[in-house]
Structures are given as C-alpha cells and as structure tokens.
Enzyme design. Structure first.
Site, PDB file in Angstrom:
ATOM      1  N   LYS A 183       0.838  -1.213   0.000  1.00 43.27           N
ATOM      2  CA  LYS A 183       0.000   0.000   0.000  1.00 43.27           C
ATOM      3  C   LYS A 183       0.868   1.257   0.000  1.00 43.27           C
ATOM      4  O   LYS A 183       0.565   2.237  -0.691  1.00 43.27           O
ATOM      5  CB  LYS A 183      -0.943  -0.011   1.219  1.00 43.27           C
ATOM      6  CG  LYS A 183      -2.045  -1.062   1.101  1.00 43.27           C
ATOM      7  CD  LYS A 183      -2.819  -1.281   2.399  1.00 43.27           C
ATOM      8  CE  LYS A 183      -3.837  -2.406   2.215  1.00 43.27           C
ATOM      9  NZ  LYS A 183      -4.542  -2.779   3.480  1.00 43.27           N
ATOM     10  N   GLN A 195      -4.548  -1.629   9.750  1.00 47.62           N
ATOM     11  CA  GLN A 195      -4.418  -2.896   9.037  1.00 47.62           C
ATOM     12  C   GLN A 195      -5.038  -4.023   9.866  1.00 47.62           C
ATOM     13  O   GLN A 195      -4.725  -4.196  11.039  1.00 47.62           O
ATOM     14  CB  GLN A 195      -2.933  -3.191   8.762  1.00 47.62           C
ATOM     15  CG  GLN A 195      -2.686  -4.458   7.961  1.00 47.62           C
ATOM     16  CD  GLN A 195      -3.234  -4.371   6.539  1.00 47.62           C
ATOM     17  OE1 GLN A 195      -3.149  -3.331   5.882  1.00 47.62           O
ATOM     18  NE2 GLN A 195      -3.805  -5.465   6.054  1.00 47.62           N
ATOM     19  N   ASP A 239     -11.272   2.911   4.556  1.00 49.63           N
ATOM     20  CA  ASP A 239     -11.605   1.490   4.436  1.00 49.63           C
ATOM     21  C   ASP A 239     -13.114   1.259   4.399  1.00 49.63           C
ATOM     22  O   ASP A 239     -13.559   0.148   4.094  1.00 49.63           O
ATOM     23  CB  ASP A 239     -11.005   0.696   5.614  1.00 49.63           C
ATOM     24  CG  ASP A 239      -9.751  -0.063   5.215  1.00 49.63           C
ATOM     25  OD1 ASP A 239      -9.539  -0.266   3.995  1.00 49.63           O
ATOM     26  OD2 ASP A 239      -8.972  -0.451   6.107  1.00 49.63           O
TER      27      ASP A 239
END
Lengths: 366, 366
Positions: free
Chosen positions: B126, B170, B193
């Site tokens: 990422k 994460q 997200d």
C-alpha cells in the site's frame, strides 16, 4: 497454478464505453466529472431506480386450478394479535415498575405530516397502544405543505425534550420532504423506528448491536421465534428491499444465520427463487403478488403487505389484503401470518418495546 | 378472505421454551433479564457465532474427473493487474492537479499492530502504491501487545491531523483489541476502508451514499464494470459475510440491482445455491472451497480469497491460492479473476482512490 498459461485469454478492460445502464448512470453524474474519469463505478444514488413491480407480467399469472397442490389447508395460521396480546402486558408491567422505582414513564413523540387516512389510522392505533401500556405519547400534526425546516425543527425540539424517549415520524412523507434528512437529524438514542443509518449499519455488522431494530422486521422475527420456527441454517427469501422493512428484515435474518436471498422488482423469474425458501417474508405492497405456485410445500410465510382493496361490503369501504394470495398459500405453507392480524399488531408491540428500551437507557434503569 | 374460517388452526405462542439454539443465546444474556422477559428475540451479538467452514464435509468432495464439464478453458481471465494499471495513472494525474491548484496532496496514515508477515507485506504494498501516485503516507507500527488506549490514541491523533486525509488500521488486529471500538473512534471523513457503521448503513440504504465504499468490494464491482459485465437483474451469490468484504459486497451488488444471496458457514448445501449464480464473489479464506461443480456454466467468478499455501518451490516458501479451484472453474465460467493478480491490485487502487476522494472532500477541491 495455471494462471500463467491462461493469460493469453484476457479480458481487455472496457475502454470505450460501459454497458448501456451504466452509461445512463454516468449521464446523471456528469457534475462529478473528475471522479468518473478515474473510476467507472457510478455513484450509488444515481443507481436508485424505483422498484416498480409489473402486475401484468408472466410472473403474475394465476396458476391453473388445483395445480400441484392439495385443496386441504396445510398451514397453521400465526396469530399476531394473540402474540402481541402476550407481549403488551409485560411492557405495561415494566412501565409500572419504572414509574414506581424512579418516577419516570417512557414518552413517545409522533409526528404526522399531512392528512393521509391510512397514516392517520396507523398513528391513532399507535397512540391507543401507548395509552394501554402507560407510555405517554404526543402527536404533532403538520400540514401537507409544511417546509422541511418546520419538520426538522419539530424533530429537533423532541431531541432535546427529556420527557420524550422515542421519536417517530410517520411515513410516507409528502414528496417534497427528504426522509433521509429527517433520519440524520433525529437523535440516535430516540430513533425507535431504527431507520438511522448507524442503526442499520450496526444491524448489518456482526459484532455490533443497533440501539433499535426496525419495528416490523423485529416483529417478524419475534413471531417466528415465538412460533417455535428455527431460523438458523434455513433458506430465507425476502421480497422487497425497502429501507424500512425489506432491507432490515434481510439483515436481521442473516444475523440469525439464515441463508438470505433478496428478491426485488429487477429480479428475473422471482418465483424460481421463492420456491426455494423455507421462510418467506414479503414486504412489497402488491396484493396477491405471491401465488401458491411461488411457494415450496412446508414454507413459513410472513406477509408484511397491508394493501387496502376497495370493498363496498366493508363498513369503511375497503378491506386489507397482504402481498400473498392467502387462499392459495394456506394450502402449501406449513405456517402463515394472516392480513390483518399477523405482522401489524407485532409492529406496534415492537414500537412499544423500543420506546420502553429507549426510556430505560435514558434513565439507566435496568 | 378466509382468515376467519382458518382461525381454528392456530400457532399457539411458545410459552415454555424457545428452540434449543435460542435457549443457548438466552443463557448468554441473562444479565438483561427484564428485556428477555418481554421479548424472546435474543441480542444480536449473542448470536454472533464464528463462521467455521468444515473442509471435510461432503460439500468439499473432489468432483469425479471430467465431470459434466469439458476439458477446454471457457473463461476469460480478468486481469486485475492490468485494470489497476489503468486506474493508478489517473489517480496520479488528479493528485498532481490538486497539488498544482491548491498546494495540497492527499495523505494516508497506516497503523500496523504486531508483526504478522502477511500484514507487513500488505502494508508495504500500500505504501509503495501511495508513493507511485504521489500520495504521502506514514506507517505507525505498534507492538503486538499494545493496549487498546495506545491504538485509540494513535487513531485520535490522525483524526485531528490536517495533513492526513485517510486512516487505515491494518486488519486483522491481535485478539485483545476490539476492531469495533477503532471504527467508532476513527473519523468518518477519514474512514477510507469504509468500515464505519455509518458508511455500511449508507451503503445498504437506497437514497443514501456512503462517504467511502470498502476497497475490496468496490474493486470487485469496478472489475466487473470495466470488463463489460452487466450486474443489474443478474443472480449474484456472495460466499462469506465478513464485515470487511462479504457484507459490503452483497450490499453493493444489491445497490446495483443484482438479486443477491449470501452463503455462509451455516448454509446447508451451499453448492446448490452457488450453481444458480450468474456472478459469484467468494471471500471466505478457504483454498479450493469452490469446485467446478459448484458453478453454473457461464458464471462470472470473482475470487477475493488470498490463501497462502506452503510451497517449497517458491522463493518465499509459499504461494497464494484463492477460494476457487481455478483449474476447474476456468473450464466452466465465462470469466474469472486469478489469484494473485485479480482482486488484490484493485483493492489497493480503490484505497488510493478513496484517499484521493477524502483529500478532495477535505479541501473542497473538485
């Protein structure tokens, strides 16, 4: 891994144009030109087409007399009136206990916009039900042409009123009023209808608990549980995907570990899907949409539809019909809710229960 | 209406006890004794059983060689790498335009807890992707045994940092950390997200638009659209119902007017349901769960599964496999995403796109 050897047959990214329907969506979002340059996915609101059911399509043909089904009634009729009658006294008892203990009673504020007769009837029934269990209720009536600000101000005033624990804006609203804005403004802690996106999100997500579950879906599940019907592992089909019934019903069934399919107006051959259902919940607003040949023998049918049909022989000039052809379904299903007398009384009982919960939470009363 | 005449066969409300599984739920909610006296519906969190798939059940038998399928490849392979390669330069171009116009660039803060190797790899990928398009990124590494407060404080500091437009924690987190609490604290405007319940609620509800759609489901839909695959009116089956992939994927497909069914570990005979799918999205984390005989000829398969399988012949000691048996599926489907090189690159591209959107929104840059 065969990936390498298969790479010769590739899908070439579609550079020229998206399929027709997506192109239609794009034309509605051209103001957002930069975003649409990067992604081809349209905005979700631009996809929101109305769910118009086609009553004359082949899906709605009347099955041949007799069909594959017997002429005998196979279904037990789930009596929502009786089950709601069991629940209400328990709510009344809790209201009394709360009043005796802390001197507070739950309060519900109902806002009614316009003069729709069906809405007036629903609101009247809710108020009577509140009275019966000791919940204090008020009705604020606004004219059909009230402004959005007037409605939002009414909601805002109840948000800060400590005697009001639940706020309900009777739907549907006149076209010019945005129900989404109302939900956004309405205090999450007083959203006894469970329509706030946070409550819907928390209903959907495992590991989370909404403050309130929408009354009608909650009533459907309570009916199933109290009738001894297992949900876990069953195939459930929900017909309709409205924000207030179909969507939360499907999410709630999934939290109960049913395998859920949602049928809507864009579903091709809906009967093929409904015939797989062990549990069928219908919330469409189309009388007789679901015929006997849409059902698997032994299915449990929960009919949320409440459709007024003109009938001169009735005192009020109309009678209520569900989405399901009751006369046919009762010969195929193992259990079925009638209309009226099925889900309707449970919706009101769940509103009382949610209002009680809201008041208990507000006063930290357990 | 036959309701009256049918009332003789009633379901008697279940007074004595609920079915076994609900009784189990009740025992977990006995602290909430007053509420359970009124309703029999258990709390939703008490229903949250883990989705454990049984790899040795009959569903997972290897089909007989040949089966009903040809030995020829029928599927086009959807190249996620190539499609993501098309999208990223457009994001880079927008980032430059933003910098040139207002002197701001999008910023992404990544929080990594612990030392899981797979998570480290994902985070590294990422960060590299951010660099390539000009997004400024930072990684905050916290030890495996960090406290919830330490993690929440890290999130809170980025919430108020104006150079950070997107925050990503994460997953998965160590067991002792509650992912729900993180979502609750994380600023809605920086939830790139899309895991915040408000974003999930607004994804689910027609008439509403989430600020962010979860990256993996968004990537799946973008892959379908860019491959010219129609979604509206199609039967879509999602295997898996995680909050981060399965659930939002099913909600997103429904917003696109697919008829959606969700299969999970409590689904009986899942293959019977998947064989009806025109579009199948799998997000389970079980290599080879979906065999060729689970598929209808011509289905479009999107495989989100990314399962590391030990393989001494690979440099890193393992290779990645999807949830779908690719070698079998490619002979039945009309299109399929490979693993790796399918959904994975799109997830990262959507993260970049969401971070760009967050920055544009923060600076009212259009």
């Amino acid at each position: 891994m065969m990936v390498g050897s298969l790479m010769r047959r590739m899908v070439v990214p579609c550079r020229k144009k998206a399929p027709l329907r997506h192109r239609i969506s794009f034309t509605t979002t051209t103001h957002d030109s930069h975003a649409s340059q990067i992604l081809m996915s349209p905005s979700l609101v631009s996809l929101d087409l109305p769910d118009v059911w086609a009553p004359n399509s082949s899906h709605f043909q009347v099955p041949s007399p007799g069909g594959n089904f017997s002429n005998e009634q196979t279904a037990a009729v789930i009596n929502g009136l009786m089950i709601a009658d069991e629940i209400r006294p328990r709510i009344a008892s809790e209201v009394r206990r709360m009043q005796d203990s802390i001197g507070e009673v739950p309060g519900l504020a109902v806002i009614l916009v316009g003069e729709r007769r069906d809405s007036q009837t629903y609101v009247r029934n809710k108020i009577i039900a509140c009275e019966e269990v000791g919940i204090v209720s008020t009705v604020t009536e606004l004219p059909d042409d009230c402004t959005e600000d007037e409605l939002l101000n009414a909601v805002a005033s109840f948000n800060v009123d400590p005697s009001v624990h639940g706020i309900l804006v009777q739907l549907p609203l006149p076209q010019h009023l945005d129900v989404g804005k109302i939900s956004d403004v309405l205090s999450l802690e007083k959203d006894v209808d469970g329509f706030h996106p946070v409550n819907i999100g928390n209903l959907a997500m495992r590991g989370r608990e909404p403050l309130f579950i929408s009354c009608t879906p909650k009533g459907c599940i309570e009916l199933l549980i109290r009738s001894g019907i297992e949900i876990m592992g069953k195939k459930a089909v929900v017909i309709g995907r409205s924000n207030i019934v179909g969507l939360p019903a499907s999410l709630l069934l999934q939290r109960h570990h049913a395998t859920v399919s949602v049928v809507h107006a864009f579903t091709k051959n809906p009967a093929q899907i409904t015939r797989e259902a062990d549990i069928l919940i219908t919330a469409v607003g189309m009388p007789n949409l679901v015929r006997g040949n849409w059902l698997k023998p032994g299915v449990v049918v929960v009919d949320v539809g409440t459709n007024p049909i003109e009938d001169a022989s009735c005192e009020c000039g109309y009678r209520l019909m569900g989405d399901v052809c009751f006369e046919e379904a009762v010969k195929v299903a193992s259990a079925i809710t009638p209309v009226p007398g099925g889900v309707g009384p449970m919706t009101i009982a769940m509103l009382l229960s949610n209002t009680l919960d809201a008041a208990k939470r507000a006063h930290s009363f357990t």
